[in-house]
Motif scaffolding. Structure first.
Motif, mmCIF file in Angstrom:
data_model
loop_
_atom_site.group_PDB
_atom_site.id
_atom_site.type_symbol
_atom_site.label_atom_id
_atom_site.label_comp_id
_atom_site.label_asym_id
_atom_site.label_seq_id
_atom_site.Cartn_x
_atom_site.Cartn_y
_atom_site.Cartn_z
ATOM 1 N N VAL A 220 0.819 -1.202 0.000
ATOM 2 C CA VAL A 220 0.000 0.000 0.000
ATOM 3 C C VAL A 220 0.860 1.262 0.000
ATOM 4 O O VAL A 220 1.833 1.355 0.740
ATOM 5 N N LYS A 221 0.474 2.218 -0.821
ATOM 6 C CA LYS A 221 1.084 3.544 -0.799
ATOM 7 C C LYS A 221 0.010 4.551 -1.209
ATOM 8 O O LYS A 221 -0.460 4.541 -2.345
ATOM 9 N N LEU A 222 -0.380 5.404 -0.261
ATOM 10 C CA LEU A 222 -1.411 6.394 -0.538
ATOM 11 C C LEU A 222 -0.814 7.628 -1.198
ATOM 12 O O LEU A 222 0.337 7.988 -0.950
ATOM 13 N N ASP A 223 -1.623 8.297 -2.016
ATOM 14 C CA ASP A 223 -1.252 9.599 -2.551
ATOM 15 C C ASP A 223 -1.879 10.719 -1.732
ATOM 16 O O ASP A 223 -1.283 11.784 -1.574
ATOM 17 N N GLY B 81 -4.828 11.159 -11.055
ATOM 18 C CA GLY B 81 -4.007 11.110 -9.851
ATOM 19 C C GLY B 81 -3.775 12.489 -9.257
ATOM 20 O O GLY B 81 -3.797 13.505 -9.956
ATOM 21 N N VAL B 82 -3.550 12.532 -7.947
ATOM 22 C CA VAL B 82 -3.343 13.789 -7.232
ATOM 23 C C VAL B 82 -2.131 13.664 -6.312
ATOM 24 O O VAL B 82 -1.712 12.568 -5.966
ATOM 25 N N ASP B 83 -1.583 14.811 -5.915
ATOM 26 C CA ASP B 83 -0.461 14.831 -4.977
ATOM 27 C C ASP B 83 -0.930 14.981 -3.540
ATOM 28 O O ASP B 83 -0.343 14.408 -2.617
ATOM 29 N N ALA B 84 -1.986 15.767 -3.330
ATOM 30 C CA ALA B 84 -2.508 15.999 -1.981
ATOM 31 C C ALA B 84 -3.944 16.486 -2.091
ATOM 32 O O ALA B 84 -4.337 17.089 -3.103
#
Length: 424
Positions: free
Chosen positions: A231-234, A277-280
């Motif tokens: 798992v790796k969240l953005d 996709g997003v950064d934050a």
């Protein structure tokens, strides 16, 4: 980056049937409904499947005195004591001229009863039924389907309006899932609006591409959820309506939908302009802020999120900062957004005009992927682990990193492995 989510037909929504199961060549359920815990129940010819995997059992094993089922729904009436909500979370099963009411899979005293005794104006020998809570319909309601007619039943008023929706085909079963409404007919399904009966573009669709595992169809087969260690969240945030979203790659997942199961969708489904996709992401005063590169997209909360006119704007123009953003979070009731860039946390006053950085403080870690301020703590996510802090101040005042916690299947869609360990 390893993808955490599967597309719309993800593993937890894939049906695998054994024992007297309908075949993929001609699957057609008699009724579908969630139970009070959010597990989907599928009825066919006197058999019942609980959830999306596993063998069938006779319906009467779980719901005594029931055989075949024509239609089914779970009552949704949370309300308050004045609303007479004693039937909230009850399961209603319809068989010919009778209706059976169950609570905790126990048949209520006095049931079965004639359908019109319990639901005045609703016919017997129904084809399908589905709940429609207040907010999605004008009042807590149930939609009953028979032939080409739809009976819109107001639960509190005990009144019914008969409608004809030309865009909705005759339903053999119906399902409310993730605040959307589906009419099933054989292998096909149609998504419809529960008030107007309007059907979206591209329907009907083949359920074998979305709702079940069938050879050579959609995302069926042996696809598995990723390991929790992958798992790796953005990004992660909670909006003012209490809905919590996580983002990874081009998909998002709502974490507060345990009653419907946790499922992933493309970001473009809800926030078209932020697709890919997003950064934050962070939430503030009924708005959700998406940061992608040096651009900020702001969406207004409503029945559906809508991009505010004039956006996107640059990070410098909107928040007074430059460079890439790793994570961001804002706590409910506060006017500060905390922006994490590498080993620094920048505080920006959202009530000021123009917005500028008011504080810059050093962090003990440089690998924050996402951050969330909840009612009890602040979480910083780093890979498949996260750190908990009492508040934002504790993040920069601690002299040592707190012990990390593992992301587990109870938090999001992933599978735990025996070898998973906290990294040293």
């Amino acid at each position: 980056m390893t993808q955490l989510f599967l597309p719309l037909c993800l593993a937890s929504l894939v049906l695998v049937f054994t024992r007297a199961a309908p075949t993929c060549a001609g699957i057609e359920f008699d009724a579908i409904t969630p139970d009070e815990k959010g597990n989907q129940l599928f009825f066919k010819d006197g058999y019942l499947w609980k959830g999306f995997r596993g063998p069938a059992q006779l319906s009467a094993v779980s719901f005594n005195q029931i055989g075949h089922v024509d239609a089914a729904f779970r009552m949704h009436r949370e309300g308050n004591t004045e609303d007479h909500t004693e039937d909230h979370d009850h399961i209603y099963l319809f068989q010919d001229e009778m209706v059976f009411s169950y609570y905790n899979q126990t048949l209520e005293e006095g049931f079965p009863k004639k359908v019109d005794q319990v639901f005045p104006g609703v016919p017997c020998h129904l084809d399908a039924a589905v709940e429609c809570p207040k907010g999605e319909c004008s009042a807590d309601s149930v939609l009953f389907f028979k032939g080409s007619e739809v009976y819109h039943y107001d639960v509190a008023a005990r009144t019914v309006k008969t409608k004809t929706w030309p865009q909705v085909p005759p339903c053999t079963s119906a399902l409310r899932w993730m605040e959307h409404f589906y009419c099933f007919q054989g292998n096909n399904f149609t998504r419809f609006h529960p008030v107007t009966g309007v059907v979206g573009v591209g329907y009907p669709k083949d359920a074998r591409h979305y709702f079940m595992t069938c050879p050579n169809f959609g995302h069926g087969g042996d696809r598995q959820l990723p390991k929790c260690s992958e798992v790796k969240l953005d990004a992660i945030t909670s909006d003012d309506a209490g809905k919590t979203y996580i983002f990874t790659g081009s998909h998002y997942m709502r974490l507060d939908t345990i009653r419907d199961g946790m499922h992933a969708f493309p970001v473009k489904r809800m926030w078209t302009e932020a697709a890919g996709g997003v950064d934050a992401v962070f939430s503030y005063q009924d708005k959700m802020y998406f940061i992608k590169g040096d651009q900020v997209y702001i969406y207004r909360l409503g029945a559906h999120y809508s991009l505010i006119e004039g956006y996107p704007k640059t990070l410098l123009e909107e928040l007074g900062i430059e460079g890439t953003v790793d994570a961001a979070f804002a706590c409910a009731g506060e006017h500060t957004v905390h922006i994490i860039q590498g080993d620094q946390m920048l505080d920006v006053d959202l009530s000021a005009t123009p917005r500028t950085v008011t504080k810059v403080k050093r962090l003990l870690t440089t690998k924050v992927d996402a951050a969330l301020c909840g009612p009890d703590d602040v979480k910083l996510f780093v890979g498949h682990t996260y750190y908990k802090y009492n508040n934002a101040t504790a993040i920069v005042h601690n002299q040592f990193l707190p012990r990390p916690y593992l992301i587990t299947p109870s938090m999001m869609a992933c599978r735990m492995q025996d070898e998973l360990r906290i990294p040293s």
